[in-house]
Design an enzyme around this catalytic site. Sequence first.
Site, PDB file in Angstrom:
ATOM      1  N   PHE A 105       0.809  -1.222   0.000  1.00  0.00           N
ATOM      2  CA  PHE A 105       0.000   0.000   0.000  1.00  0.00           C
ATOM      3  C   PHE A 105       0.837   1.264   0.000  1.00  0.00           C
ATOM      4  CE2 PHE A 105      -2.223  -3.306   2.516  1.00  0.00           C
ATOM      5  CZ  PHE A 105      -3.165  -3.656   1.570  1.00  0.00           C
ATOM      6  N   GLY A 138       3.637  -4.210 -18.331  1.00  0.00           N
ATOM      7  CA  GLY A 138       2.815  -4.940 -19.288  1.00  0.00           C
ATOM      8  C   GLY A 138       3.105  -4.533 -20.718  1.00  0.00           C
ATOM      9  N   ARG A 183      -8.492  -1.069 -21.103  1.00  0.00           N
ATOM     10  CA  ARG A 183      -8.631  -2.502 -21.316  1.00  0.00           C
ATOM     11  C   ARG A 183      -8.415  -3.252 -20.009  1.00  0.00           C
ATOM     12  NH1 ARG A 183      -4.419  -5.830 -25.106  1.00  0.00           N
ATOM     13  NH2 ARG A 183      -5.727  -7.620 -25.659  1.00  0.00           N
ATOM     14  N   GLN A 194      -9.155  -6.034  -7.136  1.00  0.00           N
ATOM     15  CA  GLN A 194      -8.547  -4.742  -6.864  1.00  0.00           C
ATOM     16  C   GLN A 194      -9.588  -3.713  -6.435  1.00  0.00           C
ATOM     17  OE1 GLN A 194      -5.359  -4.293  -6.242  1.00  0.00           O
ATOM     18  NE2 GLN A 194      -4.666  -3.210  -8.051  1.00  0.00           N
ATOM     19  N   GLY A 246      -4.114   2.588 -15.255  1.00  0.00           N
ATOM     20  CA  GLY A 246      -3.856   2.048 -13.931  1.00  0.00           C
ATOM     21  C   GLY A 246      -5.126   1.857 -13.124  1.00  0.00           C
ATOM     22  N   GLU A 278      -4.795   2.415  -7.778  1.00  0.00           N
ATOM     23  CA  GLU A 278      -5.027   3.569  -6.912  1.00  0.00           C
ATOM     24  C   GLU A 278      -6.456   4.082  -6.986  1.00  0.00           C
ATOM     25  OE1 GLU A 278      -2.629   4.118  -5.022  1.00  0.00           O
ATOM     26  OE2 GLU A 278      -0.755   3.675  -6.049  1.00  0.00           O
TER      27      GLU A 278
END
Length: 714
Positions: free
Chosen positions: A218, A492, A604, A614, A678, A681
């Site tokens: 975290f 990625g 995506r 998540q 992303g 967060e």
Amino acid sequence: MATTVVGQPLSRVDARRKVTGTATYTAEHRIEGLLYGVIVNSTVTRGTVSRISADAALGHPGVLRVLTDFGSLRLAHPVDRIAFYGQPVAVVVAKTLEAATHGASLVEVTYERQDAVTDFDAPGIPSQTPADEPDYSRGDPAGALASAQVKVDLDLTSARENHNPIELPSTIAQWQDGRLTLWDKTQWSQGAARTVAGALGIAVGNVRVHNEFLGGGFGSGIQTYDHVMLAAFAAREVGRPVKVVLTRRQFYYGTGYRPASRHRMALGSNAAGRVSALVYEVRIENARYQSYTDGLTDLPQFLYGVPNTRTAYRVTPVDVQSPCSMRGPGVVLGNYALETAMDQLAHELALDPVELRLRNEPTQDEVSRLPFSTRKLRECYETGARRFGWSRRHAKPGSRTDGDLLIGMGMATASYHNNRRDSSARARIHADGSAEVFAASADMGPGTTTSVMQVAADALGLPASAVTFRLGDSSYPTAPLHAAATTMASVGSAVHTTGNALRAEFIRRAVADPESPLHGANPADVRVSDGRLSATGGGRDSYRDILRRAGLPSLDVTGSWGPGDADSKISTYGYGAVFAEVSVDPLLGLVRVRRIFAAYDVGRVISPKLAHSQAIGGMVGGIGMALLEGTVTDHRDGRIVNASLADYLVPVNADVPDLDAAFINTEDPQADPIGVKGLGEITIVGVAPAIGNAVFNATGRRLTDLPIRPEALL
């Protein structure tokens, strides 16, 4: 080549190892000749050490050394004086953990104390404008606010929050022939290698860091803290490997935290709900020895189309250890202030909160004046409202009940910058047709090992079962920090690029090889599936056969990817809409979250199961921020009062009844080659204000202090 693995809801490839206990975390590595180090922490907040008596500790059976001179180390804080409560002043090294722990309790330290201030709200403490967060202004915010038909002006606060992942900060250090190997709980192995090398004064090439498994982070493992350097220092001093594991209490002193903050958020609009003015002033606590900032002003400047905007960021240095990133760093707090004020403005206007936000949707990034790469926020509002049942919300606060309980609904917008950084990877295909992909990334829990494997499998034209993603080693190709929702877009994309290059190399070899059935074929006509190459009109080959004919045990390619100047051409963010329902017991002041639903535009989605996980995890963190978490400091001496999981409240299963999320079907090919944004967060951003706004809808009381405590509702 058709996608076959990306988009599948795969389970984590390392799940069995984790649940059966065969995954080896940092402190579990068995190293021959291992000794144990325990840190002795200062019990004063400011001053100098005048004397350390180690005789009693050295007399304890099993204690080998008591190290007290850290003058040769370059640490973030001064080593010749005490800058914060809990600063390391000695390290006891022993044959067993028990001996080291007891030995540490026997070390006597005498201090020359100096006056200290740990309360950044104390009168007379000057604040500073950080160099990397200058004041921002566009239009005439003061004039627009003064002339606005409807105004909202709120003061808000948030408490300090400490990280509490299950795995504690841990380091094992071993020296061999002048080279240092670390097993460390870090979110950035290569950053840790550089920091430790700098602290010890050695070449970074002589430090190797392993971090294959992390039990949560975290943000607590981004920076490299004292215990890591002290483990390496102790191992060098005693000539044997040393393990240092912080206790839960030491964790609160030994690493950073989300700083406490104070906000003023003022909005002005016309009667139709068009926001014309925004003024945001924020101040956070800070250390004297090191300035820390994060993106608190980002979303207030950017999220809505407000022509007249001013933001001011201040830090107040006091005698504490330095703050650090914590999930949704900065953005989550700036968004809390903004979305709370937007909800209040909607109430003043008698306007639906979703409709107010829709009326203030910008057509471009108002800060950079750049076009959005994608912005599916309207779809997030629509999907979230429909799936949540927003139409059943009662506009009048306090008008919906369930027995003796008050019921309320609230919502908030979420957003987070799509961070991409330069990254590299190595892809290798073996003679048996299996593949390995390497990058110096980490996986603190989101499932990076699985999701990057999925990208690699499609790039290589292999099934998921044939591909392994190797991470957790600083000697692997360069990767950025595993934080700030950076990993999938960066690592990625590098894996995608490298995998494509390796596949192309096999195709090139096949069409150039007279013995290949694909000899002479147009490379553009060759497809790869399950490790088999085929061309339009016939002809087949395979990775195995190509390697066999070449007499090679494997073939690999190292490649890289970076965003280049993309951020100078587009504004790329992730977006979300968070909806929450709460119950409030007016007699006890207890708030219970009944359900949360969020809809996200994050480009995506590589792995739907992991993405949903998540989202749920971020919501849990948001519940903690809204209702439970807050670090309490005794400002008489700087001691943290609730430095334990018995006293620092975090959400448990009973606090998390019904959480769900959906993802808008979209890609962002302008941002990166795999079209992702992303996710790590953004899923906490928006949760706390959605809960706070739901409490207002239930009670009619606008609470502006986090966490929301029962006494505030009594």
